[in-house]
Design a protein around this motif. Structure first.
Motif, PDB file in Angstrom:
ATOM      1  N   SER A 164       0.806  -1.235   0.000  1.00 53.87           N
ATOM      2  CA  SER A 164       0.000   0.000   0.000  1.00 53.87           C
ATOM      3  C   SER A 164       0.835   1.280   0.000  1.00 53.87           C
ATOM      4  O   SER A 164       0.277   2.354   0.226  1.00 53.87           O
ATOM      5  CB  SER A 164      -0.960   0.048   1.198  1.00 53.87           C
ATOM      6  OG  SER A 164      -1.692  -1.133   1.315  1.00 53.87           O
ATOM      7  N   PHE A 202      -5.863  -1.315  -7.130  1.00 53.69           N
ATOM      8  CA  PHE A 202      -6.887  -0.549  -6.434  1.00 53.69           C
ATOM      9  C   PHE A 202      -7.909  -0.045  -7.452  1.00 53.69           C
ATOM     10  O   PHE A 202      -7.684  -0.115  -8.669  1.00 53.69           O
ATOM     11  CB  PHE A 202      -6.272   0.613  -5.652  1.00 53.69           C
ATOM     12  CG  PHE A 202      -5.779   1.756  -6.505  1.00 53.69           C
ATOM     13  CD1 PHE A 202      -6.550   2.900  -6.683  1.00 53.69           C
ATOM     14  CD2 PHE A 202      -4.533   1.702  -7.123  1.00 53.69           C
ATOM     15  CE1 PHE A 202      -6.102   3.949  -7.458  1.00 53.69           C
ATOM     16  CE2 PHE A 202      -4.066   2.742  -7.892  1.00 53.69           C
ATOM     17  CZ  PHE A 202      -4.846   3.877  -8.068  1.00 53.69           C
ATOM     18  N   CYS A 291      -7.343   2.313   5.361  1.00 48.06           N
ATOM     19  CA  CYS A 291      -7.962   2.411   4.046  1.00 48.06           C
ATOM     20  C   CYS A 291      -8.391   3.857   3.826  1.00 48.06           C
ATOM     21  O   CYS A 291      -8.935   4.489   4.734  1.00 48.06           O
ATOM     22  CB  CYS A 291      -9.167   1.479   3.956  1.00 48.06           C
ATOM     23  SG  CYS A 291      -9.980   1.476   2.349  1.00 48.06           S
ATOM     24  N   PHE A 317     -10.443   4.272  -4.052  1.00 47.50           N
ATOM     25  CA  PHE A 317     -10.161   3.648  -2.760  1.00 47.50           C
ATOM     26  C   PHE A 317      -8.695   3.224  -2.731  1.00 47.50           C
ATOM     27  O   PHE A 317      -8.208   2.596  -3.664  1.00 47.50           O
ATOM     28  CB  PHE A 317     -11.040   2.416  -2.538  1.00 47.50           C
ATOM     29  CG  PHE A 317     -12.482   2.617  -2.903  1.00 47.50           C
ATOM     30  CD1 PHE A 317     -13.379   3.109  -1.980  1.00 47.50           C
ATOM     31  CD2 PHE A 317     -12.934   2.341  -4.188  1.00 47.50           C
ATOM     32  CE1 PHE A 317     -14.713   3.314  -2.313  1.00 47.50           C
ATOM     33  CE2 PHE A 317     -14.261   2.538  -4.538  1.00 47.50           C
ATOM     34  CZ  PHE A 317     -15.150   3.032  -3.595  1.00 47.50           C
ATOM     35  N   PRO A 319      -6.680   0.789  -0.666  1.00 48.82           N
ATOM     36  CA  PRO A 319      -6.897  -0.246   0.348  1.00 48.82           C
ATOM     37  C   PRO A 319      -5.672  -0.459   1.227  1.00 48.82           C
ATOM     38  O   PRO A 319      -4.590   0.041   0.950  1.00 48.82           O
ATOM     39  CB  PRO A 319      -7.186  -1.486  -0.503  1.00 48.82           C
ATOM     40  CG  PRO A 319      -6.424  -1.253  -1.762  1.00 48.82           C
ATOM     41  CD  PRO A 319      -6.477   0.228  -2.010  1.00 48.82           C
TER      42      PRO A 319
END
Length: 531
Positions: A164, A202, A291, A317, A319
């Motif tokens: 991420s 994503f 998130c 988004f 995540p």
């Protein structure tokens, strides 16, 4: 069901406010004196393209500039690869939607169970179909496919770091590994030879098809005209009363920034006015925000609708499992898409007027909490010396030996801390947001030659990087920092949370004990007097 539409019998026609006529009132200028371009002999106004390029020694700063350029040069094809979506954006549907009874009942069930799993939908579907009464309900897969086809609303999948950290977009699009954690972009088990399979992706949701769907419906098309109607009323009222600005601000349509943009033809009749917002969410009870969600709020809609769930438009988004290291890289597909729609134009079919027109979204402002704000502002955050998003020229103060700055106007007695011991500040003389003053500060930051120089300039300017909003065309966006809305909600909440313990004599620290503070007047039997 949508709420009843506001009265539209007297919809203003475009000729009431001609796009070619002079403004009804003169634009209102903020009371600032920068001595930047006030006369013909002064320096030319700074633009993003005229700013210096950051040195290679400050690669993150240079990549932030490249992100802005990616928005500037955006095309629809940058992120949307589906040819059918391209065709729909250029050729909006003009026909009413024909839905048979089976699909209608399936859609109603699907909407009623929006917060349930697909398995729950299938169980209810099986029970209803087993009765043999009424139309047959189609499967969860088919009803989702039907929603996609009927609305035209689609989604974009983009590669991201498995941990991420970054999204592989814009300046990072061609990397094979995360620039932070060095984790491979590709799934080692599924990738073979030249066939690369991303480890994680994503989701982004382009707003173009959403706007086409809103305009196509006669009901929501009327709602999308709300902003234009209110603007016309405001300008006509100012013209009738011969006033420079409204006495009462009911909505953004009475603000100086909005009216100036409207009168300069930057906001047209079919141009939806947008606010970008983002925030982190804690999906698990014992874990921090992992998130992040991005949204577009359509400010052209009536205020009683624009914050309703069905009109809050998800943009994307980011995540988990971890907090993104570079949130802007995840928001880039959404920003780039809106930037392309603004400059190239989006064809929409107005179901209320029964005609095709061109729509150009106008990015009016951003609304985030204090923690998320620097993603858009490019600033140091609320703990920095120059922490104001609007560059109001109010430096903060810090404790001796501390690194956190606070917006304290009065200099404490005997306070002698470097970069903190300035004179008292008159709050009535704080500066208005000013784009050119912001650009001068950004230019200074970009001239930093090394990390030491950069840290010194960051402390002085309050900027860490250029705002991504510099990538939007100045004809379709309020220039930074004018569109950076302050986090007033948390300000009120936090002040109340501090004042009540202060009044009750429960404040501790800095040598104080309970009851020592002179403001502690809600103690003892006083509560009986107040009930």
């Amino acid at each position: 069901m949508l709420p009843p539409s506001p009265s539209l019998d007297a919809r203003p026609q475009p000729h009431l406010v001609s796009r070619s006529q002079p403004p009804l009132v003169e634009p209102i200028q903020p009371d600032v004196d920068l001595d930047l371009d006030d006369d013909d002999d002064g320096p030319a106004p700074l633009t993003f393209d005229s700013l210096p390029v950051a040195t290679d020694q400050l690669m993150e700063l240079k990549l932030a500039q490249d992100l802005v350029k990616a928005i500037q040069a955006a095309k629809i094809s940058d992120d949307i690869k589906d040819p059918d979506v391209h065709h729909a954006l250029k050729n909006p549907c003009k026909e009413p939607i024909d839905i048979d009874s089976s699909l209608l009942l399936s859609l109603q069930l699907f909407n009623a169970m929006y917060d349930c799993s697909g398995r729950a939908y299938e169980r209810v579907r099986a029970v209803l179909n087993s009765t043999g009464q009424g139309p047959e309900i189609i499967s969860h897969h088919l009803v989702k496919k039907a929603v996609l086809e009927l609305t035209g609303v689609t989604y974009i999948k983009t590669d991201m770091c498995p941990n991420s950290c970054y999204a592989f977009t814009g300046p990072w699009a061609d990397l094979d590994e995360c620039p932070k954690c060095k984790t491979s972009r590709w799934d080692p088990l599924k990738s073979q030879g030249d066939v690369k399979v991303p480890a994680r992706q994503f989701t982004s949701i382009p707003i173009g098809p959403v706007l086409q769907a809103l305009y196509r419906s006669p009901t929501t098309a009327k709602h999308m005209w709300h902003g234009y109607r209110e603007t016309v009323k405001t300008l006509e009222e100012l013209d009738r009363t011969d006033k420079a600005h409204p006495e009462v601000l009911k909505d953004i349509y009475q603000s100086e920034a909005y009216l100036s943009a409207f009168k300069e033809n930057k906001i047209g009749e079919h141009d939806p006015v947008l606010m970008f917002t983002l925030d982190g969410a804690q999906l698990y009870q014992n874990k921090e925000a992992d998130c992040w969600f991005f949204f577009w709020v359509i400010l052209s809609l009536p205020p009683e609708l624009r914050y309703k769930k069905q009109f809050m438009i998800p943009a994307g988004f980011a995540p988990g499992p971890n907090k993104p290291d570079n949130v802007a890289s995840f928001a880039l597909p959404s920003w780039r898409h809106v930037g392309a729609l603004s400059t190239k134009g989006l064809k929409v079919w107005d179901g209320d007027l029964n005609r095709e027109t061109i729509s150009r979204p106008f990015v009016y402002n951003s609304g985030m909490d204090t923690v998320a704000g620097p993603v858009v502002t490019g600033g140091v955050g609320h703990t920095g010396r120059e922490g104001c998003w609007n560059s109001c020229e109010m430096p903060g103060r810090r404790k001796e030996g501390g690194s956190v700055y606070y917006p304290v106007a009065l200099r404490p007695h005997g306070h002698d801390v470097p970069n903190s011991s300035h004179d008292d500040i008159d709050l009535s003389k704080l500066e208005f947001p000013n784009h050119q003053r912001y650009m001068v500060k950004l230019s200074k930051l970009l001239t930093s030659q090394n990390i030491t120089d950069y840290e010194r300039n960051r402390l002085e300017t309050g900027l860490v990087r250029p705002s991504p909003f510099l990538g939007f065309s100045p004809n379709h966006c309020l220039p930074p920092p004018e569109g950076f809305s302050l986090d007033l909600m948390h300000l009120v909440i936090n002040i109340v949370a501090l004042l009540i313990p202060l009044w009750r004599g429960e404040v501790r620290g800095d040598g104080l004990t309970i009851g020592d503070c002179e403001h502690a007047f809600l103690t003892g039997d006083v509560w009986k007097e107040h009930g």
